[in-house]
Write an enzyme that holds these catalytic residues in place. Structure first.
Site, mmCIF file in Angstrom:
data_model
loop_
_atom_site.group_PDB
_atom_site.id
_atom_site.type_symbol
_atom_site.label_atom_id
_atom_site.label_comp_id
_atom_site.label_asym_id
_atom_site.label_seq_id
_atom_site.Cartn_x
_atom_site.Cartn_y
_atom_site.Cartn_z
ATOM 1 N N GLU A 1 0.841 -1.207 0.000
ATOM 2 C CA GLU A 1 0.000 0.000 0.000
ATOM 3 C C GLU A 1 0.872 1.252 0.000
ATOM 4 O O GLU A 1 1.808 1.363 0.805
ATOM 5 C CB GLU A 1 -0.899 -0.027 1.241
ATOM 6 C CG GLU A 1 -2.325 0.310 0.953
ATOM 7 C CD GLU A 1 -3.036 -0.708 0.067
ATOM 8 O OE1 GLU A 1 -3.260 -0.385 -1.118
ATOM 9 O OE2 GLU A 1 -3.370 -1.795 0.534
ATOM 10 N N HIS A 2 0.543 2.173 -0.920
ATOM 11 C CA HIS A 2 1.276 3.429 -1.113
ATOM 12 C C HIS A 2 2.702 3.187 -1.624
ATOM 13 O O HIS A 2 3.521 4.098 -1.616
ATOM 14 C CB HIS A 2 1.298 4.287 0.166
ATOM 15 C CG HIS A 2 -0.039 4.907 0.483
ATOM 16 N ND1 HIS A 2 -0.325 6.223 0.236
ATOM 17 C CD2 HIS A 2 -1.173 4.374 1.001
ATOM 18 C CE1 HIS A 2 -1.576 6.488 0.603
ATOM 19 N NE2 HIS A 2 -2.112 5.379 1.073
ATOM 20 N N GLY B 1 -13.623 1.682 -3.872
ATOM 21 C CA GLY B 1 -12.245 1.228 -3.713
ATOM 22 C C GLY B 1 -11.966 -0.107 -4.392
ATOM 23 O O GLY B 1 -10.927 -0.719 -4.166
ATOM 24 N N SER C 1 -12.094 -0.325 -7.734
ATOM 25 C CA SER C 1 -11.648 0.085 -9.066
ATOM 26 C C SER C 1 -12.629 -0.230 -10.188
ATOM 27 O O SER C 1 -12.294 -0.906 -11.161
ATOM 28 C CB SER C 1 -10.263 -0.488 -9.390
ATOM 29 O OG SER C 1 -9.663 0.386 -10.323
ATOM 30 N N ASP D 1 -4.130 -0.444 -10.820
ATOM 31 C CA ASP D 1 -5.521 -0.874 -10.975
ATOM 32 C C ASP D 1 -5.743 -1.523 -12.330
ATOM 33 O O ASP D 1 -6.392 -2.564 -12.441
ATOM 34 C CB ASP D 1 -6.470 0.320 -10.837
ATOM 35 C CG ASP D 1 -6.465 0.904 -9.440
ATOM 36 O OD1 ASP D 1 -5.798 0.330 -8.564
ATOM 37 O OD2 ASP D 1 -7.129 1.946 -9.243
HETATM 38 P P1 ADP Z 1 -13.415 3.401 -8.159
HETATM 39 O O1 ADP Z 1 -12.476 3.118 -9.278
HETATM 40 O O2 ADP Z 1 -12.815 3.173 -6.812
HETATM 41 O O3 ADP Z 1 -14.707 2.662 -8.284
HETATM 42 P P2 ADP Z 1 -13.246 6.025 -9.292
HETATM 43 O O4 ADP Z 1 -13.664 7.369 -8.797
HETATM 44 O O5 ADP Z 1 -11.838 5.802 -9.658
HETATM 45 O O6 ADP Z 1 -13.761 4.957 -8.220
HETATM 46 O O7 ADP Z 1 -14.092 5.684 -10.594
HETATM 47 C C1 ADP Z 1 -15.497 5.768 -10.575
HETATM 48 C C2 ADP Z 1 -15.982 6.511 -11.802
HETATM 49 O O8 ADP Z 1 -15.733 5.708 -12.971
HETATM 50 C C3 ADP Z 1 -17.467 6.746 -11.794
HETATM 51 O O9 ADP Z 1 -17.800 7.914 -11.085
HETATM 52 C C4 ADP Z 1 -17.771 6.847 -13.282
HETATM 53 O O10 ADP Z 1 -17.429 8.135 -13.756
HETATM 54 C C5 ADP Z 1 -16.794 5.844 -13.893
HETATM 55 N N1 ADP Z 1 -17.436 4.521 -14.031
HETATM 56 C C6 ADP Z 1 -17.101 3.398 -13.382
HETATM 57 N N2 ADP Z 1 -17.910 2.370 -13.741
HETATM 58 C C7 ADP Z 1 -18.774 2.853 -14.624
HETATM 59 C C8 ADP Z 1 -19.886 2.314 -15.378
HETATM 60 N N3 ADP Z 1 -20.239 1.030 -15.251
HETATM 61 N N4 ADP Z 1 -20.540 3.142 -16.207
HETATM 62 C C9 ADP Z 1 -20.179 4.430 -16.342
HETATM 63 N N5 ADP Z 1 -19.164 4.993 -15.685
HETATM 64 C C10 ADP Z 1 -18.468 4.246 -14.822
HETATM 65 MG MG MG Z 2 -10.651 4.118 -9.623
#
Ligand code: ADP
Ligand code: MG
Length: 398
Positions: free
Chosen positions: A34-35, A140, A142, A188
């Site tokens: 981590e990190h 979290g 991804s 990721d």
């Molecule tokens: P994490 O990767 O931890 O889930 P992030 O903030 O890095 O969070 O990414 C989330 C963003 O990715 C969402 O707010 C959206 O903009 C985009 N995203 C992820 N999955 C989808 C999906 N199935 N359809 C549309 N956009 C998505």
């Molecule tokens: Mg992400």
């Protein structure tokens, strides 16, 4: 299976046709490391069973159209306009409202994939892409890498780009960094795309060397239980920036390009040179890098039952030296260990999010139950517990 069907259905309502294929990529969790990524060190993440699906097919008019069950409206652009849309300042298309943020992920992947394959917009057909996912968004795990990996894999086939898995990971990172404007590393994308069932992906963040590492959980009757504390800390972003700055300060004071270059044996000298806080930040990175290497070694020499102590030591280092844990994460780890987990640690950037516990399959329910009880006794919001299965990365599903 349902997210796959949702993607197909969405494609049908978008186009009135069946897709030419469905491609997917996985969410991910981090086993240890981590990190360490931005310190050019080592990480050991794995793809999980939650996936994002892209149902896709070509169209004759040079448009790229993306739709998601996550968003109300489809977004379309001429393939020929991708470069003008995303080639400017990082994140400007989103910041200026020219592209909705979510659509910058799939459209940014299309832009970066063409560039990676050195193909001109005029060489490729238009496409329709319909996206559905069972990766929890913003939790979290991804979801961002999963959507990037699914779209990169679909376009690689439809546009015949000839991208290798690591190329697709780079394409995803470039889309996220430059089209969306989110500064993230490549861990990721690598774990989402390159994962294998019951294995983790070792990644050297300096050389981008990757290696699939067998976990052997199935063989040993073990499971990984995620305990989502539901805590989203207000200063996660500030805390992250602060830790990064401390690492850079430490590396500069020690005269190395990155903390990757500091060995455990150098820590005594570091203690003399650095102030206490910077020293402890450095010690976390240096010892965590070693723990990732040790975990890989122990897995192959002795199997997964033997890595518990390394997970526990990693948590202690994040709690005491890097100071990115919160009471809920500490409680989740302590409770899991008391309830019989072989090891447990917080996972992800910290200041909230999930812990991961390594447990006997038969003990999954007990550990989840004990975590719920301990959280209730402290008056914390009930945690969300679910098993995460190291799974296959990007693939074609249909
Ligand atoms: P994490 O990767 O931890 O889930 P992030 O903030 O890095 O969070 O990414 C989330 C963003 O990715 C969402 O707010 C959206 O903009 C985009 N995203 C992820 N999955 C989808 C999906 N199935 N359809 C549309 N956009 C998505
Ligand atoms: Mg992400």
């Amino acid at each position: 299976m349902t997210a796959l069907q949702d993607a197909r259905d969405l494609f049908g309502s978008l186009t009135g046709r069946a897709p030419e294929g469905v491609w997917s990529s996985a969410g991910r969790a981090n086993l240890i490391g981590e990190h360490t990524d931005y310190n050019e060190g080592f990480v050991l993440p794995f793809a999980i069973q939650h996936r994002t699906y892209a149902a896709a097919g070509m169209r004759g008019d040079g448009l790229i159209r993306v739709a998601s069950t996550f968003a109300p409206d489809a977004v379309e652009l001429r393939v020929a306009d991708l470069e003008a849309t995303f080639g400017g300042a990082a994140g400007s298309a989103v910041a200026e409202g020219r592209v909705p943020e979510w659509a910058a992920y799939p459209l940014g992947v299309a832009w970066a994939a063409l560039a990676a394959a050195r193909r001109e917009a005029g060489d490729v057909a238009g496409v329709d892409i319909a996206i559905a996912s069972d990766v929890p968004i913003g939790a979290g795990l991804s979801s961002s890498a999963a959507i990037e990996g699914a779209v990169a894999t679909a376009l690689d086939t439809l546009w015949d780009l000839g991208l290798e898995p690591l190329d697709k990971a780079r394409v995803g990172r470039r889309a996220e960094n430059e089209a969306v404007g989110a500064p993230t590393g490549i861990m990721d994308q690598v774990s989402s795309i390159m994962g294998r069932a019951d294995a983790a992906t070792f990644l050297d963040c300096r050389t981008l060397e990757t290696r699939s590492v067998d976990l052997g959980l199935g063989r040993e009757g073990l499971a990984l239980l995620a305990i989502d504390t539901r805590v989203k800390h207000a200063h996660a972003t500030g805390g992250y920036g602060d830790r990064r700055a401390a690492c850079e300060r430490g590396a500069a004071a020690l005269g190395v390009p990155a903390l990757r270059d500091v060995a455990a044996a150098d820590l005594d000298r570091a203690r003399d040179i650095l102030d206490d806080v910077t020293f402890r930040r450095v010690r976390h990175i240096v010892t965590e890098n070693q723990r990732v290497l040790d975990t890989v070694g122990v897995l192959s020499a002795s199997g997964p039952r033997a890595i518990g102590e390394l997970l526990v030591a990693s948590h202690a280092s994040m709690r005491d030296d890097f100071e990115i844990s919160v009471p809920e994460l500490d409680l989740a780890v302590e409770t899991a260990l008391e309830a019989g987990a072989l090891g447990a640690r917080m996972t992800g950037g910290g200041f909230g999010g999930s812990a991961v516990a390594l447990v006997e399959v038969e003990a999954v329910d007990v550990v989840a139950h004990e975590a719920a009880r301990a959280f209730a006794a402290r008056g914390y919001t009930a945690p969300h517990c679910f098993t995460i299965e190291p799974s296959e990365g990007a693939r074609r599903d249909a």
